[in-house]
Structure formats: C-alpha cells, structure tokens
Design an enzyme around this catalytic site. Structure first.
Site, PDB file in Angstrom:
ATOM      1  N   VAL A 173     -11.307   3.083   2.745  1.00 34.92           N
ATOM      2  CA  VAL A 173     -10.987   4.083   1.544  1.00 34.92           C
ATOM      3  C   VAL A 173     -10.032   3.158   0.449  1.00 34.92           C
ATOM      4  CG1 VAL A 173     -11.031   5.929   2.683  1.00 34.92           C
ATOM      5  CG2 VAL A 173      -9.016   4.614   2.933  1.00 34.92           C
ATOM      6  N   ASP A 178      -4.295   2.531  11.063  1.00 35.67           N
ATOM      7  CA  ASP A 178      -5.523   2.221  11.399  1.00 35.67           C
ATOM      8  C   ASP A 178      -5.702   2.110  12.973  1.00 35.67           C
ATOM      9  OD1 ASP A 178      -8.353   1.967  10.849  1.00 35.67           O
ATOM     10  OD2 ASP A 178      -8.054  -0.386  10.990  1.00 35.67           O
ATOM     11  N   GLY A 217       0.659  -1.144   0.048  1.00 32.47           N
ATOM     12  CA  GLY A 217       0.222   0.132  -0.088  1.00 32.47           C
ATOM     13  C   GLY A 217       0.896   1.197  -0.011  1.00 32.47           C
TER      14      GLY A 217
HETATM   15  P1  IMP Z   1      -3.287  -1.320  11.275  1.00 34.04           P
HETATM   16  O1  IMP Z   1      -3.009   0.077  11.586  1.00 34.04           O
HETATM   17  O2  IMP Z   1      -2.557  -2.186  12.108  1.00 34.04           O
HETATM   18  O3  IMP Z   1      -4.774  -1.598  11.806  1.00 34.04           O
HETATM   19  O4  IMP Z   1      -3.316  -1.671   9.740  1.00 34.04           O
HETATM   20  C1  IMP Z   1      -3.183  -0.703   8.834  1.00 34.04           C
HETATM   21  C2  IMP Z   1      -2.982  -1.551   7.366  1.00 34.04           C
HETATM   22  O5  IMP Z   1      -4.402  -2.082   7.270  1.00 34.04           O
HETATM   23  C3  IMP Z   1      -2.848  -0.471   6.419  1.00 34.04           C
HETATM   24  O6  IMP Z   1      -1.494  -0.425   6.020  1.00 34.04           O
HETATM   25  C4  IMP Z   1      -3.541  -1.021   5.091  1.00 34.04           C
HETATM   26  O7  IMP Z   1      -2.840  -1.973   4.337  1.00 34.04           O
HETATM   27  C5  IMP Z   1      -4.696  -1.757   5.837  1.00 34.04           C
HETATM   28  N1  IMP Z   1      -5.855  -0.973   5.854  1.00 34.04           N
HETATM   29  C6  IMP Z   1      -6.472  -0.165   7.027  1.00 34.04           C
HETATM   30  N2  IMP Z   1      -7.468   0.557   6.594  1.00 34.04           N
HETATM   31  C7  IMP Z   1      -7.626   0.133   5.392  1.00 34.04           C
HETATM   32  C8  IMP Z   1      -8.538   0.829   4.306  1.00 34.04           C
HETATM   33  O8  IMP Z   1      -9.414   1.949   4.523  1.00 34.04           O
HETATM   34  N3  IMP Z   1      -8.341   0.648   2.949  1.00 34.04           N
HETATM   35  C9  IMP Z   1      -7.322  -0.122   2.607  1.00 34.04           C
HETATM   36  N4  IMP Z   1      -6.488  -0.694   3.430  1.00 34.04           N
HETATM   37  C10 IMP Z   1      -6.572  -0.295   4.630  1.00 34.04           C
END
Ligand code: IMP
Length: 205
Positions: free
Chosen positions: A154, A104, A45
């Site tokens: 998103v 996130d 990403g």
């Molecule tokens: P977290 O902060 O450990 O929950 O994970 C973050 C990762 O989840 C990001 O780097 C994305 O790869 C994926 N992710 C979280 N939210 C989204 C979204 O809304 N769209 C697409 N990928 C997401």
C-alpha cells in the site's frame, strides 16, 4: 497470476480515513483522561497520520519523533533497529502511544517497544493506521487499529513507494509493485487535487 493483477486502486479514501482517525483520537482521549501523554511517531511514514491524529485528541499532549533504520542490509536483523534520531524528551512516568503507519511483521515495533519500556514509562501502547496481521511474526498487542490491511503493498497517507507518493491523501493498493516502480506515474492520478477515480473496486465497502 501476473495478468490478474489490477492497476493501483483506492483501498481507503481520504474521507473514510478522516472518519476513522476521529474515532481513534476520541478513543485515545477517553483511555487517557489524565496524566502526561506523549505520542511518538516513527519517521517518516507515521508523520502524516500523527499530524491528523493529534488534532482529533481533545486533551493536552506532547509529540516526539524517532527515526530508525534496520541493522545491516541482509534483511535478517530480526527487527533490531539502529536509532538514527532518538526522542528529544525522557519518557519516564509518561504514557506513550507509538503512532505507526502500518504494522507488518511487527518485528520493528516489538524491538522499539522493548527499547521504550526500558526507559520506565507508565505505559507503551501502539496506534497504527493499518494492521497487516496476516504477515505478523512478532506477537504484538496493538491497542488502536485504524483498518485491517490485506496482504498487499500500500502507498499514500504517509506510506511510500521508493520514498515517493507519501502525499497521496488516500491509501492506495498496489498489486503489481514492480510495474509501479517501473512507471511511478501510474500513481499520479491519486495525488491531491485529482478527483478520486471511482472504479467499482475503488469504492470502500
Ligand atoms: P515491520 O512491521 O517491522 O515488518 O515493518 C513495518 C514498516 O515497514 C512500516 O512502518 C513501513 O515503513 C514499512 N512497510 C511495510 N509494509 C509497507 C507497505 O505496504 N507500504 C509501504 N511501507 C510499508
């Protein structure tokens, strides 16, 4: 509730993203006037953001990539990740900026940060295009934030829906994820070369 969900719409168009990326690049350059700087992208990403961001930083730097996957499939890994692809170069004595598409819960990044800090860099900072702080679980100091992100899924500018649509040049909000998964063509109107559809809610600010 289902009936109130809007079709996908542009949250940040490519022009406003470019303007914000330029500001972030300038800030990173200003904060790192000297020393060895490496920007680390977390695949997949963060790659689109990294490609634009490095060209907005007017100083010498290196890039490196990591790929990670969660431990287990029960979603209860507490952010622990398995390194699928490690950095190519050591980071000891270097300033590291981890470039993310979206933070996130913060669990992945908090764990990754602890792995990187154990390698004795000068610093490990985070630059994320989107910060969905409302869902944060792991406390995290994020030095560079492109945009605050509402509690919505998103897609675009590197972010995927089921591994597709990373090539959308805008950040698009998808309120009804199940509907978009059932009919991914609903996102095709945001693809490159298609004029940005200007509905009232498509215009940022
Ligand atoms: P977290 O902060 O450990 O929950 O994970 C973050 C990762 O989840 C990001 O780097 C994305 O790869 C994926 N992710 C979280 N939210 C989204 C979204 O809304 N769209 C697409 N990928 C997401």
């Amino acid at each position: 509730m289902v009936g109130t969900r809007r079709p996908p719409y542009v949250l940040h168009d490519s022009g406003s993203i470019a303007a914000r990326v330029a500001e972030l690049g300038a800030a990173i350059a200003e904060d790192h006037p000297a020393g060895d700087l490496v920007l680390v992208s977390v695949l997949k990403g963060g790659a689109v953001f990294l490609a634009d961001l490095i060209r907005a930083i007017p100083r010498s730097l290196s890039v490196d990539f990591m790929a990670i996957s969660p431990f287990g499939s029960d979603g209860d890994a507490g952010g622990r990740v398995r390194i699928v692809k490690d950095l190519d170069e050591p980071i000891d004595g270097r300033a590291v900026v981890v470039v993310e598409d979206i933070v996130d819960t913060g669990l992945t990044l908090a764990y990754l940060r602890s792995i990187l800090l154990a390698r004795h860099p000068v610093s490990v900072e985070v630059c994320t295009l989107l910060d969905r702080a409302v869902r944060r679980i792991a406390p995290l100091d994020i030095r560079y934030v492109g945009f605050d992100c509402p509690d919505l899924f998103v897609v675009g500018y590197g972010l995927d829906l089921d591994q597709h649509h990373r090539n959308i040049p805008h950040v698009v909000a998808v309120e009804d994820v199940a509907a978009a998964q059932a009919d991914p063509t609903c996102l095709d109107r945001f693809l490159p070369g298609v004029p940005v559809p200007l509905a009232a809610h498509d215009v940022p600010e």
